[in-house]
Design a protein around this motif. Structure first.
Motif, PDB file in Angstrom:
ATOM      1  N   PHE A  21       0.835  -1.199   0.000  1.00  0.00           N
ATOM      2  CA  PHE A  21       0.000   0.000   0.000  1.00  0.00           C
ATOM      3  C   PHE A  21       0.872   1.252   0.000  1.00  0.00           C
ATOM      4  CE2 PHE A  21      -2.014   3.387   2.555  1.00  0.00           C
ATOM      5  CZ  PHE A  21      -3.053   3.712   1.701  1.00  0.00           C
ATOM      6  N   TRP A  22       1.874   1.287   0.853  1.00  0.00           N
ATOM      7  CA  TRP A  22       2.742   2.455   0.948  1.00  0.00           C
ATOM      8  C   TRP A  22       3.422   2.726  -0.393  1.00  0.00           C
ATOM      9  CZ3 TRP A  22       7.747   4.119   0.514  1.00  0.00           C
ATOM     10  CH2 TRP A  22       8.027   5.356   1.096  1.00  0.00           C
ATOM     11  N   LEU A  23       3.927   1.674  -1.036  1.00  0.00           N
ATOM     12  CA  LEU A  23       4.581   1.832  -2.336  1.00  0.00           C
ATOM     13  C   LEU A  23       3.587   2.264  -3.419  1.00  0.00           C
ATOM     14  CD1 LEU A  23       6.944  -1.268  -2.225  1.00  0.00           C
ATOM     15  CD2 LEU A  23       7.650   1.141  -2.165  1.00  0.00           C
ATOM     16  N   ALA A  24       2.379   1.723  -3.380  1.00  0.00           N
ATOM     17  CA  ALA A  24       1.348   2.123  -4.349  1.00  0.00           C
ATOM     18  C   ALA A  24       1.024   3.605  -4.191  1.00  0.00           C
ATOM     19  CB  ALA A  24       0.095   1.268  -4.173  1.00  0.00           C
ATOM     20  N   CYS A  25       0.970   4.086  -2.955  1.00  0.00           N
ATOM     21  CA  CYS A  25       0.707   5.511  -2.705  1.00  0.00           C
ATOM     22  C   CYS A  25       1.852   6.382  -3.221  1.00  0.00           C
ATOM     23  CB  CYS A  25       0.480   5.768  -1.218  1.00  0.00           C
ATOM     24  SG  CYS A  25      -1.059   5.112  -0.585  1.00  0.00           S
ATOM     25  N   GLU A  26       3.077   5.936  -3.030  1.00  0.00           N
ATOM     26  CA  GLU A  26       4.225   6.693  -3.526  1.00  0.00           C
ATOM     27  C   GLU A  26       4.168   6.801  -5.051  1.00  0.00           C
ATOM     28  OE1 GLU A  26       6.942   8.354  -1.705  1.00  0.00           O
ATOM     29  OE2 GLU A  26       5.156   8.199  -0.455  1.00  0.00           O
ATOM     30  N   PHE A  28       1.431   6.531  -6.869  1.00  0.00           N
ATOM     31  CA  PHE A  28       0.242   7.324  -7.165  1.00  0.00           C
ATOM     32  C   PHE A  28       0.545   8.818  -7.114  1.00  0.00           C
ATOM     33  CE2 PHE A  28      -3.576   9.501  -5.420  1.00  0.00           C
ATOM     34  CZ  PHE A  28      -4.419   9.344  -6.508  1.00  0.00           C
ATOM     35  N   LYS A  29       1.311   9.254  -6.128  1.00  0.00           N
ATOM     36  CA  LYS A  29       1.606  10.680  -5.957  1.00  0.00           C
ATOM     37  C   LYS A  29       2.445  11.261  -7.100  1.00  0.00           C
ATOM     38  CE  LYS A  29       2.739  10.134  -1.477  1.00  0.00           C
ATOM     39  NZ  LYS A  29       3.204  10.506  -0.124  1.00  0.00           N
ATOM     40  N   LYS A  30       3.068  10.395  -7.895  1.00  0.00           N
ATOM     41  CA  LYS A  30       3.878  10.848  -9.033  1.00  0.00           C
ATOM     42  C   LYS A  30       3.061  10.918 -10.321  1.00  0.00           C
ATOM     43  CE  LYS A  30       7.876   8.559  -7.053  1.00  0.00           C
ATOM     44  NZ  LYS A  30       8.638   7.317  -7.121  1.00  0.00           N
ATOM     45  N   THR A  31       1.788  10.566 -10.258  1.00  0.00           N
ATOM     46  CA  THR A  31       0.937  10.508 -11.449  1.00  0.00           C
ATOM     47  C   THR A  31       0.620  11.906 -11.954  1.00  0.00           C
ATOM     48  OG1 THR A  31      -0.038   8.488 -10.552  1.00  0.00           O
ATOM     49  CG2 THR A  31      -1.211   9.541 -12.359  1.00  0.00           C
ATOM     50  N   LYS A  32       0.753  12.093 -13.261  1.00  0.00           N
ATOM     51  CA  LYS A  32       0.511  13.408 -13.870  1.00  0.00           C
ATOM     52  C   LYS A  32      -0.851  13.498 -14.561  1.00  0.00           C
ATOM     53  CE  LYS A  32       4.858  14.931 -13.291  1.00  0.00           C
ATOM     54  NZ  LYS A  32       5.133  14.969 -11.897  1.00  0.00           N
ATOM     55  N   ASP A  47      -8.089  -2.401  -4.029  1.00  0.00           N
ATOM     56  CA  ASP A  47      -7.104  -3.368  -3.539  1.00  0.00           C
ATOM     57  C   ASP A  47      -6.859  -3.302  -2.036  1.00  0.00           C
ATOM     58  OD1 ASP A  47      -6.694  -4.332  -6.095  1.00  0.00           O
ATOM     59  OD2 ASP A  47      -4.704  -3.437  -6.350  1.00  0.00           O
ATOM     60  N   PHE A  48      -6.913  -2.083  -1.464  1.00  0.00           N
ATOM     61  CA  PHE A  48      -6.457  -1.912  -0.087  1.00  0.00           C
ATOM     62  C   PHE A  48      -7.466  -1.312   0.897  1.00  0.00           C
ATOM     63  CE2 PHE A  48      -2.667  -1.526  -2.817  1.00  0.00           C
ATOM     64  CZ  PHE A  48      -1.869  -2.517  -2.280  1.00  0.00           C
ATOM     65  N   ILE A  49      -8.433  -0.536   0.435  1.00  0.00           N
ATOM     66  CA  ILE A  49      -9.257   0.260   1.343  1.00  0.00           C
ATOM     67  C   ILE A  49     -10.656  -0.311   1.555  1.00  0.00           C
ATOM     68  CG2 ILE A  49     -10.228   2.546   1.811  1.00  0.00           C
ATOM     69  CD1 ILE A  49      -7.160   2.581   1.819  1.00  0.00           C
ATOM     70  N   GLN A  50     -11.345  -0.614   0.468  1.00  0.00           N
ATOM     71  CA  GLN A  50     -12.750  -1.009   0.594  1.00  0.00           C
ATOM     72  C   GLN A  50     -12.899  -2.264   1.454  1.00  0.00           C
ATOM     73  OE1 GLN A  50     -14.206  -1.575  -3.393  1.00  0.00           O
ATOM     74  NE2 GLN A  50     -13.688  -3.728  -3.421  1.00  0.00           N
ATOM     75  N   ALA A  51     -14.066  -2.425   2.054  1.00  0.00           N
ATOM     76  CA  ALA A  51     -14.343  -3.591   2.893  1.00  0.00           C
ATOM     77  C   ALA A  51     -14.126  -4.865   2.086  1.00  0.00           C
ATOM     78  CB  ALA A  51     -15.769  -3.528   3.413  1.00  0.00           C
ATOM     79  N   ASP A  52     -13.450  -5.812   2.678  1.00  0.00           N
ATOM     80  CA  ASP A  52     -13.135  -7.101   2.059  1.00  0.00           C
ATOM     81  C   ASP A  52     -12.224  -6.979   0.835  1.00  0.00           C
ATOM     82  OD1 ASP A  52     -14.633  -8.503   3.965  1.00  0.00           O
ATOM     83  OD2 ASP A  52     -16.481  -8.159   2.827  1.00  0.00           O
ATOM     84  N   PHE A  79      -4.846   9.727  -0.247  1.00  0.00           N
ATOM     85  CA  PHE A  79      -4.456   8.591   0.592  1.00  0.00           C
ATOM     86  C   PHE A  79      -3.411   8.966   1.643  1.00  0.00           C
ATOM     87  CE2 PHE A  79      -5.654   6.613  -3.535  1.00  0.00           C
ATOM     88  CZ  PHE A  79      -6.760   5.904  -3.093  1.00  0.00           C
ATOM     89  N   ASP A  80      -3.078  10.251   1.750  1.00  0.00           N
ATOM     90  CA  ASP A  80      -1.999  10.687   2.637  1.00  0.00           C
ATOM     91  C   ASP A  80      -2.210  10.269   4.092  1.00  0.00           C
ATOM     92  OD1 ASP A  80      -0.720  11.755   0.461  1.00  0.00           O
ATOM     93  OD2 ASP A  80      -0.897  13.845   1.111  1.00  0.00           O
TER      94      ASP A  80
END
Length: 123
Positions: A21-26, A28-32, A47-52, A79-80
């Protein structure tokens, strides 16, 4: 090598979703591109947040709810808060255990051997 060793350790503890998750967020933050921001945000959410979710991370209800309410119009910082929580969890819990693990000890040993061979090529 260190990241891979940490990931291996987290897999052994069934908590690799945290670093993923942490790597996916990193990433994501570089997306233009605004279209990629939306698609990547939806992927992280599903993948990481929604229930189940298949790799559901352990975050508090307030943070999860806030993300859920704003996921339809994501920003690069959406997601910060969750990322900070997961980072703190890894820093206070997983990482200290990793530093005491056999996985880490093997990594250090491998590095020391590699450094010795570099400086003493005749060995």
């Amino acid at each position: 090598d260190g990241l891979e060793a940490f990931r291996t350790f987290l897999k052994s503890e069934f908590s690799e979703e945290n670093v993923e998750f942490w790597l996916a967020c990193e990433d994501f933050k570089k997306t233009k591109s605004s279209t990629k921001i939306i698609s990547k945000a939806q992927k992280i959410y599903s993948d990481f947040i929604q229930a189940d979710a298949p790799k559901e991370i352990n975050i508090d209800f307030h943070t999860k709810n806030h993300i859920s309410q704003n996921i339809s119009e994501p920003t690069l910082s959406c997601f910060d808060d969750a990322q900070s929580l997961i980072y703190s969890l890894m820093a206070k819990d997983s990482f200290p255990r990793f530093l005491r693990s056999e996985v880490y000890k093997e990594l250090v040993k491998k590095r020391q051997n590699a450094n010795q061979k570099r400086w003493l090529p005749f060995l």
